[in-house]
Each structure stands twice: as C-alpha cells, then as structure tokens.
Write an enzyme that holds these catalytic residues in place. Sequence first.
Site, PDB file in Angstrom:
ATOM      1  N   SER A  52       0.849  -1.181   0.000  1.00  9.79           N
ATOM      2  CA  SER A  52       0.000   0.000   0.000  1.00  9.79           C
ATOM      3  C   SER A  52       0.897   1.248   0.000  1.00  9.79           C
ATOM      4  CB  SER A  52      -0.940  -0.043   1.212  1.00  9.79           C
ATOM      5  OG  SER A  52      -2.018   0.826   1.061  1.00  9.79           O
ATOM      6  N   ASP A  89      -8.416  -5.643  -5.769  1.00 11.40           N
ATOM      7  CA  ASP A  89      -8.028  -4.524  -4.918  1.00 11.40           C
ATOM      8  C   ASP A  89      -8.344  -3.214  -5.637  1.00 11.40           C
ATOM      9  OD1 ASP A  89      -6.870  -2.756  -3.171  1.00 11.40           O
ATOM     10  OD2 ASP A  89      -4.802  -3.304  -3.656  1.00 11.40           O
ATOM     11  N   HIS A  93      -5.839  -6.685  -1.552  1.00 12.11           N
ATOM     12  CA  HIS A  93      -4.832  -5.726  -1.107  1.00 12.11           C
ATOM     13  C   HIS A  93      -3.623  -6.433  -0.505  1.00 12.11           C
ATOM     14  CE1 HIS A  93      -3.830  -1.564  -0.610  1.00 12.11           C
ATOM     15  NE2 HIS A  93      -3.712  -1.644   0.703  1.00 12.11           N
TER      16      HIS A  93
END
Length: 506
Positions: free
Chosen positions: A188, A438, A463
């Site tokens: 991320s 995601d 994710h």
Amino acid sequence: MGGHRLNLSTLVFSVAVIIVISHSAQSLPLKHSPRFLRKLAATGSPFAPPQFHYETRYFQQRLDHFSFSELPTFPQRYLISTEHWVGPQRLGPIFFYCGNEGDIEWFAQNTGFVWEIAPRFGAMVVFPEHRYYGESTPFGSAKEAYKDATTLSYLTAEQALADFSVLITDLKQNFSAKDCPVVLFGGSYGGMLAAWMRLKYPHIAVGALASSAPILQFEDIVPPETFYNIVSNSFKRESFTCFNYIKQSWNEIISTGQTYNGLERLTKTFNLCQKLKSTGDLYDWLDSAYSYLAMVNYPYPSDFLMTLPGHPIREVCKRIDGAPAGTNILERIYEGVNVYYNYTGKEKCFELDDDPHGMSGWDWQACTEMVMPMSSNQDSSMFPPYEYNYTSVKEECWNDYGVKPRPKWITTEFGGHDIHTTLKKFGSNIIFSNGLLDPWSGGSVLQNISESVVSLVTEEGAHHIDLRPSTQNDPRWLVEQRETEIKLIEGWISDYHQKNKAVFDM
C-alpha cells in the site's frame, strides 16, 4: 512486453486512480483522504497476531534531513530480528520493510511473507516505523507533534525515505555489514515508499517488492473514478441485485434523514451508539465498509482489518439479498455491513468516529503532497455520484491545517507521468504486485516495464495479499506468485554478489 508474469490469465486496466474525495453532486460531506489502512493501523490489530520474534529498538533521527539547522531529534522505533541472519562474513541480506501510516507492530504482524522467507535467505529483518506514527513522534508527544502546520511540516514521504536510508546506513555500520545487500518491501503506502526509495536511493538497496502500490494515483494520470468502479464491480460480480440495493440506499438514507426524527430512525436502524449528527457521517461509515471489504476480499478467512469470512463481499451480498420478504432497503444494508463491522457478533453498537482526537497524520499528508483525486460515476458506480473538486479540497485543507495542497509535487519529486519510459530508462529491480480485486490496483503499474521492472498481476488477488502470512487455504495462484517473487529476489542478490566479486577481483 518483456519480463516476468505469472502463468495466469490477467486483465490489464489502464491505470486508474483514487483518492481525494470532495463534495458530491448531492453536497454530501465525504472524506477527502485516501482509504489506505489508517483507521486500524493507528492502534494496532485487536486480534491475536502471528508470533514473530524481534527486538524493539529506537534510533535518534534528525527532524529535518534537508536543512543544516540544529533541530531536536526524535526516537524512531524499529523492530529487528537477527535470528536467521547468517552474518556479514557470509553477506547475509537485510530485509527492510518500509513502514506505513500506522503502528509498525501491526504491519509487522501482518507481513508474514518477509518473516517466512528470511530463513531461506539467511536474512536480517528490520521493520522501521514511519515518522509521526505509532511511537515515532517528534517533539516529545503526539499532541505536540500534531499541534499545527509548523510541527507537522516534517511529516512527508521525502523525510520518511531519508529516515529509512539513514537507519540502514547506521545499521550496516554497527553490524559491520557494509557489503550486505538490502531488499525493500512494502504494501500500500509502504509499497509506494519502497518503489520510490529504490528509485531515489539505488545505492542503498538492491531491489524492492512494492505490493498494491498506487504510485500513479496522482494528478491526471489515471481516471479519478477507477477506485470506486473497482469496488462496485466487486459487488456487482457477486450479485447485481446486491449492487442495486446499495446503489438505491443512498437516496433512501437522505430521504429518511430529512423526515421528522429521521436521524433518530437511522441511528436505531444501524444500531449506532450515539445519535447520528448528519447523514454524511453515515455515508462515510458505509463507504468505509464497502471500500475496505473490496480491499480485503481475500479467498480465505482473515482478521487483517476485521474478523471476516473468506470472500467477505459474497457473504455481504448473501445477507442483503437473503433478507426476508418485506425487509426494507436500509434494514438489508444493515444486515450486510454487519459482516464487516460485527462478523463475530460481539459488538453491541457502533461508533462512527474513527479518530476522536483528530490526530490522523494521513489527513495531513493528503492535504499536502498525497493529493490523489477521486470521483464516482453515476452509471458505473454503486456510490452516489460526485465529481472531484480541487477547490473544495483546498478550502477544507486550509480550514483544517492552514495549508494549501501541492497536487503536482509528488509527480515532480518521484515521477508518474509516462512512468513506463521513466522506469525503463532509470529503474531496475522493482516488483509491482497487484490483485485486480483490490481497488487500489488501478493506480499501480500493471504491465511489465523491462526484464527487471516487472508486474505480477492476479485476477483474484486483493490488497497486498502476497505479503500476508501464508495459510493452508492459500490458492495455487498465490503460492505461485510468492515463488516468483522469491526467485526474482534471489536473482537480485545473486547479481549483486557477482558484481561485487568482479570488482573485488579487479
């Protein structure tokens, strides 16, 4: 294009975007900052984590790496394990995770891949905490660090990367590990930092695994509606009826909220602990649930954000669609979001305020340099339609912090426009891994750039699932993806040793 791909059929999105939300067409107050993991990362996971062994240490960091003013230092927390490190004589590598926007222990607990492969490589493992998060707060306390724009001005991605680089240099000196290769990891925002660090400090690390890293989520690079389109498609693929119930629910919330005692009725329907102050607060609460569900739509049970079943969106839609005849739309929605907020059944009521002290560092970052436009399309999205409005974002940031965003700065500092040409000419040894479930995948690199800057794309991935601890329920494609990543990392380290040997022989 040349490079490495998993033996999977993959869909390649034209790079998309996400993030800064402004006012909708219905003037609904929606949060403008990106939905990474800040909501839960602030305090750490409430669930029992995998047991990884490490020491907690602190390093005195400069407050400002880019000036020569004598400013106070601050203690940067980092987690370190030398349990499997083969030492400097055998040039054992250093696996270095680029800390995200939260408590570093939470990220360490949820990044099992790094811990699990460390014995195979004989690697040292280091998890440094990002400045201004967790225990790594300047000025002596979070309250003082978050006081105003002056004290917050040192919270930037550039300063964080400099922290990491200085810490690595110091660790190498202290462990007599000058020639030990460093491999960066991140997911991320941490994945963005890993990729950027490889580009900005190529002499510090030999390569980077950037998982679910939306480095293209900025300034006219990808369509702003992509994030919410991907979230919406995740629900639509499970049930078109479910998708439509959610799409219709927003107007139902508005109309109910406008009636006499409407907010009280909504408070009761959604079992809120405190009386609802506005329908916008309920919008944000539901928006968060749907967005996070899409991010963690893993094929197996997990407790990354919340305790959830495998394929959680499928379970949400089962509850929305399967409610008894006569159940109204909002009651159906409540049954669905219970999967996210209360799958264990232990919550008696729900609190909407996820940051009661107003100390979210990510809101500051989104108001300064992490400006990532986001919008919602009426035709393709299940969310209420709204257009990104930079003027509104600028006003909000000025009211909150007394600063004006710099939407072009990140692409000036790290690049982004024509990223393929840039990475092909100047980049090497970066893995961009993404799962197309995601919603952040739309803002990442989804095509191979060169033999050493590669994209690993999986249709069913969510994710940064590849960084999660392995489980007995891992699908075959995930096992293959991780093996591919390991082989690429082995190649980086082998190349590094060969080049070092050649220099030594000369």
